[in-house]
Structure formats: structure tokens, C-alpha cells
Design a protein around this motif. Structure first.
Motif, mmCIF file in Angstrom:
data_model
loop_
_atom_site.group_PDB
_atom_site.id
_atom_site.type_symbol
_atom_site.label_atom_id
_atom_site.label_comp_id
_atom_site.label_asym_id
_atom_site.label_seq_id
_atom_site.Cartn_x
_atom_site.Cartn_y
_atom_site.Cartn_z
ATOM 1 N N ASP A 58 11.021 -5.221 -25.420
ATOM 2 C CA ASP A 58 10.138 -4.060 -25.277
ATOM 3 C C ASP A 58 9.026 -4.324 -24.261
ATOM 4 O O ASP A 58 8.666 -3.442 -23.474
ATOM 5 N N THR A 59 8.496 -5.541 -24.282
ATOM 6 C CA THR A 59 7.444 -5.902 -23.329
ATOM 7 C C THR A 59 7.947 -5.812 -21.898
ATOM 8 O O THR A 59 7.277 -5.246 -21.016
ATOM 9 N N TYR A 60 9.147 -6.350 -21.662
ATOM 10 C CA TYR A 60 9.701 -6.318 -20.310
ATOM 11 C C TYR A 60 10.056 -4.898 -19.879
ATOM 12 O O TYR A 60 9.979 -4.556 -18.696
ATOM 13 N N GLU A 61 10.427 -4.051 -20.835
ATOM 14 C CA GLU A 61 10.703 -2.658 -20.485
ATOM 15 C C GLU A 61 9.426 -1.942 -20.066
ATOM 16 O O GLU A 61 9.415 -1.200 -19.073
ATOM 17 N N HIS A 62 8.333 -2.194 -20.790
ATOM 18 C CA HIS A 62 7.053 -1.583 -20.426
ATOM 19 C C HIS A 62 6.542 -2.141 -19.096
ATOM 20 O O HIS A 62 5.970 -1.402 -18.283
ATOM 21 N N THR A 63 6.758 -3.439 -18.890
ATOM 22 C CA THR A 63 6.352 -4.045 -17.618
ATOM 23 C C THR A 63 7.117 -3.425 -16.465
ATOM 24 O O THR A 63 6.559 -3.144 -15.399
ATOM 25 N N GLN A 78 15.677 -14.613 -9.904
ATOM 26 C CA GLN A 78 16.989 -15.268 -9.785
ATOM 27 C C GLN A 78 17.244 -16.236 -10.942
ATOM 28 O O GLN A 78 18.380 -16.380 -11.401
ATOM 29 N N VAL A 79 16.195 -16.903 -11.421
ATOM 30 C CA VAL A 79 16.366 -17.762 -12.606
ATOM 31 C C VAL A 79 16.777 -16.917 -13.799
ATOM 32 O O VAL A 79 17.682 -17.285 -14.558
ATOM 33 N N ALA A 80 16.122 -15.763 -13.978
ATOM 34 C CA ALA A 80 16.501 -14.865 -15.075
ATOM 35 C C ALA A 80 17.948 -14.406 -14.927
ATOM 36 O O ALA A 80 18.699 -14.342 -15.914
ATOM 37 N N ASN A 140 11.238 -6.570 -6.482
ATOM 38 C CA ASN A 140 11.998 -7.760 -6.853
ATOM 39 C C ASN A 140 11.653 -8.208 -8.260
ATOM 40 O O ASN A 140 12.525 -8.621 -9.029
ATOM 41 N N SER A 141 10.372 -8.136 -8.581
ATOM 42 C CA SER A 141 9.958 -8.487 -9.933
ATOM 43 C C SER A 141 10.512 -7.494 -10.954
ATOM 44 O O SER A 141 10.863 -7.872 -12.079
ATOM 45 N N MET A 142 10.620 -6.222 -10.551
ATOM 46 C CA MET A 142 11.203 -5.199 -11.426
ATOM 47 C C MET A 142 12.647 -5.545 -11.780
ATOM 48 O O MET A 142 13.052 -5.490 -12.959
ATOM 49 N N GLN A 143 13.437 -5.902 -10.758
ATOM 50 C CA GLN A 143 14.839 -6.211 -11.057
ATOM 51 C C GLN A 143 14.957 -7.511 -11.854
ATOM 52 O O GLN A 143 15.901 -7.707 -12.605
ATOM 53 N N GLY A 144 13.944 -8.400 -11.715
ATOM 54 C CA GLY A 144 13.920 -9.566 -12.590
ATOM 55 C C GLY A 144 13.635 -9.178 -14.023
ATOM 56 O O GLY A 144 14.192 -9.772 -14.973
ATOM 57 N N ASP A 145 12.767 -8.159 -14.218
ATOM 58 C CA ASP A 145 12.489 -7.673 -15.576
ATOM 59 C C ASP A 145 13.747 -7.116 -16.246
ATOM 60 O O ASP A 145 13.860 -7.139 -17.482
ATOM 61 N N GLN A 146 14.665 -6.602 -15.446
ATOM 62 C CA GLN A 146 15.925 -6.122 -16.017
ATOM 63 C C GLN A 146 16.699 -7.260 -16.673
ATOM 64 O O GLN A 146 17.217 -7.116 -17.785
ATOM 65 N N SER A 147 16.781 -8.391 -15.989
ATOM 66 C CA SER A 147 17.462 -9.551 -16.567
ATOM 67 C C SER A 147 16.668 -10.126 -17.732
ATOM 68 O O SER A 147 17.240 -10.537 -18.759
ATOM 69 N N ARG A 148 15.349 -10.159 -17.594
ATOM 70 C CA ARG A 148 14.525 -10.665 -18.698
ATOM 71 C C ARG A 148 14.663 -9.777 -19.933
ATOM 72 O O ARG A 148 14.607 -10.267 -21.071
#
Length: 452
Positions: A304-309, A77-79, A287-295
């Protein structure tokens, strides 16, 4: 010469009729005591298993899994707030509301985990460490949000000072707090698995012991009745017949209760607890996955790191053979899971199909907003992320919650059924013991009185 008449020595007490009656009666009473002792041990073992899985370590696992979910969603949510910027007021208000709600959930889960840890100092220290780290995270997240508000930027990547502050916060969350929360879940989960394994062996063994002890007790009662009937040339005594019937009923009822408890433990563990924990972990990771989308949108240097994560987390939820995210999106659209990944075994029945369809929609939405971002259409990508993608994720998360609620009901019903059966056994055992004791005495005592 006076003849002295020599009387034969009296037979030893144990060889006389009263002595034999006492010996057989003693053996019968001992066998009955063994039967009820086996029932007590078996029911106590089953109750201990139900308590650990249903009231102690089991709820602690769920609480710590909820902690993982709350923490991961706080960071997501912060992201979201940083990507939204000053635009999209409705989404911004919703993200703030969600962040505050998850923060409350995290603190409540930590408090519950601390209370459930009991005298386990290691778990208490871990909970305290997470609580301290959460305080640091909230301060860093607050600084990032304050800098973000001061920047007053449009939707999209925030200024570098905001990104740097958020990096510190999200690194603390992902590298320290979430692993600690997961370790709490693993520790409690180990207790549940160990208890379930022990009871799956112990309860059937004790049930077998109850059967053997019960058959021995019935054999002794029949032996006693046959001896009395033959020695006194009478039909079987009604009191001993009633004692035999009561013992048979107690044996059948006790074995049935232990069988039900054994099944309740297995159902609570495999069909309830395991699935609830798996779905809780899947929700947290998602939930962490959808946070990676914002990150992915807010931090260009780490995109690229967040996409791989994101891909790694997706593979852990539902696995496909895919070397990159684009291939994974294509495989997901094909629709077949093959039972792989965290959710693979759970995707059965109507609810499983519903979850899979929702997951496919979420991954299609992810592919759509990433295409926009790759083409340099940042504003459109942000709009797609805050619109279609978040809506798809909400539907997917709702489907997971619905499935988890169904398994939670199975879990609670199994625990309740097992405990109810044990309560009935414990209520009836004193009456059965008393009744059988009185009936045995009533059947034996009149025969002994005949020798007085």
C-alpha cells in the motif's frame, strides 16, 4: 618722451584656437573611451553569464540530475531482479546489465559533479557523502541479490530475509541518497537562476549605456568637425568623417552583439536549460515510479505504501485531481493535462503529444498489472509487469529523451551563438579603437600644425 607700446596679453591656452581644438578633441577621446569601456563591461558581463549557464553551473545541474536518474534506476533494477527470481532469463540479464550501466553512470556523474564544484567545500562534502552512501547501498543491494539467488525462487515476492535486506537498501536510497542528489541539483540550479536574473537586468542596462555613450561620442565627433570646418573655412575632413562612420558602425555592431547575447542568455535559460532540467527530473522520478511497481509486487507488507508513493510521483509528473490511483488512471486516459504538473508546460507540439500518448500507455499498463495483482494472480501480474508494462515504460522514457535532446540542442545552439557573437566583437574592438584613434589624430593634427 618715448611712448611704450603695450601689447595685449595672450589669450589663455584653452581659449585660443589650438586650445579649443585640444579641449574638444580631449572630450571626444574621453567619450570614445567611455563607449568602448561600456562595450567591454557589457560583453564581459554577457560572457560571464554564458560561461556560468553554459559551461559551469548549468552542466553541473545536468550532471547531478543525471546522478539522480542513475541512482533511482539502480534501485528500480534491483527491485526488478528480486521480483524476477529464477525465471525470465532475458529480462534478468537485461536488468543486471542496466544496473551495472547505471552504477557506472552514477560514479561518473559524482566525479563530474566533484570536478565542477571547484572550491565549493559544501558541495564537495555533499558529493563525498553521496559517494560513501552509494558504497553502502551497493553492499546492501549485493547482499539482497545474493540471498535472492540462494533462495532460487520463482517469479514473484522473494523470501522475507531478501525483502528485509532490500528494505534497508531502498530506504537508504530513497531517504538519504536521492535527497542528497536532489540538493546538489538545487544548489547548482540556484546559481543558474541567480546568474540568469542578474544578467537579464545587467546586459540591457549596459546596452543602454553603450547607446548613450555612442551617441555622445558621435555628437562630439560632429562637434569637432563643425568647429574645424567653421574655424578654418573648409569642408569636413575625410579622416574625421571616416572616424564618425567607424564609430557609428562600432556602436551599431556592439549594440547588436549585446542584444543577441541577451536573447541567447534568455533562450538558453528558458527554452534550453529549464526544459532539460525538468525532463531530467521527470525521467528520474518516472524511473523511480516503475521501480515502485516492482516494489509493490515484492514487498506485501509495504504494498500500500508503494502504491501511494507511485501515485504521489505520478501527480508530480502530470497532475490531475485524483484521490486514489484508480481515479488517476481514469483521468490520465481522458488525455487533457491542463498544463499542470512537472511535464504540463512541456507537453506542446508533436513531441509533447508523443510523450503524453506514451505516458497514457504506461499508466494503462500499470492499471492492468495491478488488477491482476489485486485478484491474486501474482504470476500473471509479474508477467504483465515484465512484459507490457516495461515495454510501455521504455517507450515513454524514449519519448522523454527525444524531447530532452531537442531542448539540449536549443541550449547548446544559444550558448554557441552568444559566445560566437562575443568573439567577433572582441576581435574587432582593438582594430576599431586603433582605427578611430588614428583617424581622429589624422583629422586634428594638421590643423594644430598650422599654428606652429
Amino acid at each position: 618722451m618715448t611712448m611704450v607700446q603695450v601689447r595685449p596679453a595672450p589669450a589663455p591656452a584653452r581659449r585660443s584656437v589650438p586650445g579649443r581644438i585640444r579641449v574638444i578633441s580631449g572630450i571626444t577621446v574621453a567619450s570614445l573611451a567611455l563607449l568602448f569601456a561600456a562595450l567591454a563591461v557589457g560583453s564581459s558581463s554577457a560572457r560571464d553569464g554564458l560561461r556560468v549557464i553554459g559551461r559551469d553551473a548549468g552542466p553541473q545541474v545536468v550532471a547531478t540530475a543525471g546522478l539522480y536518474l542513475a541512482l533511482s534506476d539502480m534501485d528500480a533494477q534491483v527491485a526488478n531482479l528480486l521480483v524476477i527470481g529464477k525465471d525470465y532469463e532475458a529480462q534478468r540479464a537485461e536488468a543486471l546489465k542496466q544496473y551495472d550501466a547505471r552504477r557506472v553512470e552514477a560514479h561518473r556523474a559524482l566525479l563530474e559533479a566533484f570536478e565542477l564544484s571547484g572550491d565549493n567545500e559544501a558541495e564537495r562534502r555533499t558529493v563525498q557523502s553521496v559517494l560513501d552512501g552509494l558504497g553502502r547501498y551497493e553492499r546492501l543491494a549485493g547482499q539482497a541479490l545474493l540471498l535472492n539467488d540462494q533462495a532460487d525462487h520463482a517469479a514473484g515476492p522473494p523470501p522475507d530475509n531478501v525483502v528485509r535486506t532490500y528494505r534497508t537498501a531502498t530506504d537508504l536510497m530513497r531517504l538519504v541518497l536521492l535527497p542528497q542528489a536532489y540538493n546538489l541539483t538545487l544548489e547548482s540550479g540556484t546559481i543558474v537562476r541567480r546568474t540568469a536574473d542578474e544578467k537579464s537586468l545587467m546586459v540591457p542596462l549596459v546596452r543602454l549605456a553603450v547607446v548613450v555613450a555612442g551617441l555622445v561620442a558621435l555628437g562630439c565627433l560632429i562637434w569637432l568637425q563643425v568647429f574645424l570646418a567653421r574655424r578654418f573655412r573648409r569642408v569636413f575632413g575625410p579622416a574625421l568623417l571616416a572616424a564618425t562612420v567607424t564609430t557609428a558602425v562600432a556602436l551599431i555592431f556592439g549594440v547588436n552583439v549585446l542584444s543577441r547575447d541577451d536573447q541567447a542568455l534568455r533562450t538558453a535559460k528558458s527554452d534550453g536549460f529549464d526544459s532539460v532540467l525538468t525532463l531530467a527530473r521527470a525521467r528520474a522520478i518516472s524511473n523511480s515510479m516503475q521501480g515502485d511497481q516492482s516494489r509493490y509486487l515484492l514487498d506485501k507488507d509495504r504494498a500500500d505504501t508503494y502504491e501511494h508513493t507511485y501515485l504521489d510521483k505520478s501527480l508530480s509528473v502530470i497532475y490531475y485531481e485524483a484521490g486514489n490511483l484508480s481515479t488517476y488512471h481514469q483521468r490520465v486516459s481522458s488525455g487533457s493535462t491542463g498544463g499542470l504538473g512537472m511535464l504540463g508546460p512541456e507537453l506542446v507540439g508533436r513531441e509533447g503529444e508523443k510523450v503524453m500518448r506514451a505516458y497514457q500507455d504506461f499508466q494503462r499498463a500499470d492499471a492492468a498489472f495491478r488488477r491482476l495483482a489485486a485478484n491474486g494472480q501474482t504470476n500473471e501480474a509479474v508477467a504483465e509487469r515484465l512484459g507490457r508494462t516495461m515495454t510501455a515504460f521504455a517507450s515513454y522514457d524514449e519519448a522523454l529523451q527525444s524531447m530532452a535532446a531537442s531542448h539540449q540542442k536549443v541550449f547548446e545552439r544559444a550558448i554557441s551563438t552568444g559566445e560566437s557573437a562575443l568573439d567577433s566583437l572582441w576581435r574587432l574592438m582593438p582594430f576599431a579603437i586603433g582605427a578611430i584613434g588614428v583617424l581622429v589624430i589624422a583629422g586634428v593634427w594638421p590643423r594644430l600644425k598650422e599654428y606652429r
